[in-house]
Design a protein around this motif. Structure first.
Motif, PDB file in Angstrom:
ATOM      1  N   GLU A 184       4.639   8.274   2.354  1.00  0.00           N
ATOM      2  CA  GLU A 184       3.924   7.504   1.342  1.00  0.00           C
ATOM      3  C   GLU A 184       4.784   7.227   0.120  1.00  0.00           C
ATOM      4  OE1 GLU A 184       0.052   8.802   0.183  1.00  0.00           O
ATOM      5  OE2 GLU A 184      -0.685   8.812   2.231  1.00  0.00           O
ATOM      6  N   GLU A 211       6.026  -0.366   8.172  1.00  0.00           N
ATOM      7  CA  GLU A 211       5.302   0.888   7.973  1.00  0.00           C
ATOM      8  C   GLU A 211       6.309   1.920   7.472  1.00  0.00           C
ATOM      9  OE1 GLU A 211       2.760   4.094  10.573  1.00  0.00           O
ATOM     10  OE2 GLU A 211       2.763   1.998  11.185  1.00  0.00           O
ATOM     11  N   TYR A 268       7.926   5.583   6.412  1.00  0.00           N
ATOM     12  CA  TYR A 268       8.035   6.923   7.001  1.00  0.00           C
ATOM     13  C   TYR A 268       7.167   7.921   6.224  1.00  0.00           C
ATOM     14  CZ  TYR A 268      10.081  11.392   8.290  1.00  0.00           C
ATOM     15  OH  TYR A 268      10.263  12.675   8.704  1.00  0.00           O
ATOM     16  N   GLU A 327       5.420  -6.899   8.775  1.00  0.00           N
ATOM     17  CA  GLU A 327       4.800  -5.674   8.266  1.00  0.00           C
ATOM     18  C   GLU A 327       5.750  -4.517   8.517  1.00  0.00           C
ATOM     19  OE1 GLU A 327       0.524  -4.715   8.365  1.00  0.00           O
ATOM     20  OE2 GLU A 327       1.151  -3.028   9.611  1.00  0.00           O
ATOM     21  N   SER A 382       3.340  -5.736   3.637  1.00  0.00           N
ATOM     22  CA  SER A 382       3.144  -6.829   4.592  1.00  0.00           C
ATOM     23  C   SER A 382       3.217  -8.173   3.885  1.00  0.00           C
ATOM     24  CB  SER A 382       1.804  -6.686   5.322  1.00  0.00           C
ATOM     25  OG  SER A 382       0.738  -6.792   4.414  1.00  0.00           O
ATOM     26  N   THR A 426       1.479   3.151   2.333  1.00  0.00           N
ATOM     27  CA  THR A 426       2.108   3.364   3.644  1.00  0.00           C
ATOM     28  C   THR A 426       2.701   2.111   4.286  1.00  0.00           C
ATOM     29  OG1 THR A 426      -0.040   3.106   4.724  1.00  0.00           O
ATOM     30  CG2 THR A 426       0.647   5.362   4.183  1.00  0.00           C
ATOM     31  N   THR A 427       2.442   0.925   3.732  1.00  0.00           N
ATOM     32  CA  THR A 427       2.952  -0.311   4.338  1.00  0.00           C
ATOM     33  C   THR A 427       3.265  -1.378   3.291  1.00  0.00           C
ATOM     34  OG1 THR A 427       0.775  -1.312   4.603  1.00  0.00           O
ATOM     35  CG2 THR A 427       1.610  -0.038   6.475  1.00  0.00           C
ATOM     36  N   THR A 435       0.867  -1.179   0.000  1.00  0.00           N
ATOM     37  CA  THR A 435       0.000   0.000   0.000  1.00  0.00           C
ATOM     38  C   THR A 435       0.905   1.231   0.000  1.00  0.00           C
ATOM     39  OG1 THR A 435      -0.122   0.364   2.394  1.00  0.00           O
ATOM     40  CG2 THR A 435      -1.647  -1.282   1.462  1.00  0.00           C
TER      41      THR A 435
END
Length: 71
Positions: free
Chosen positions: A66, A62, A64, A60, A46, A43-44, A41
């Motif tokens: 987008e 995350e 820093y 996962e 996984s 932002t992440t 995505t």
């Protein structure tokens, strides 16, 4: 020894957006492709996968800021 590892790296350029890269390597030798689930995505990132031995691996990260998943 564990059959699962996650490695990441990034390269950034303040002057040239085309030179900004994010590398993510997920190695799960014991997980068959059909049992692996990968999601990216803005932002992440996984990963979840069930090994042949019944172990579930999960990771996962995350971000820093987008990213553009299409690029």
């Amino acid at each position: 020894m564990c059959g699962f590892s996650v490695t990441w790296a990034q390269r950034s350029s303040a002057d040239d957006a085309e030179r900004n890269y994010l590398y993510v390597s997920i190695k799960a030798a014991e997980v068959p492709k059909e049992k692996a689930e990968f999601k990216l995505t803005p932002t992440t990132v996984s990963f979840t996968g069930d090994s042949r031995k019944g172990v579930t691996y999960q990771a996962e990260l995350e971000f820093y800021a987008e990213i553009d998943p299409e690029n």
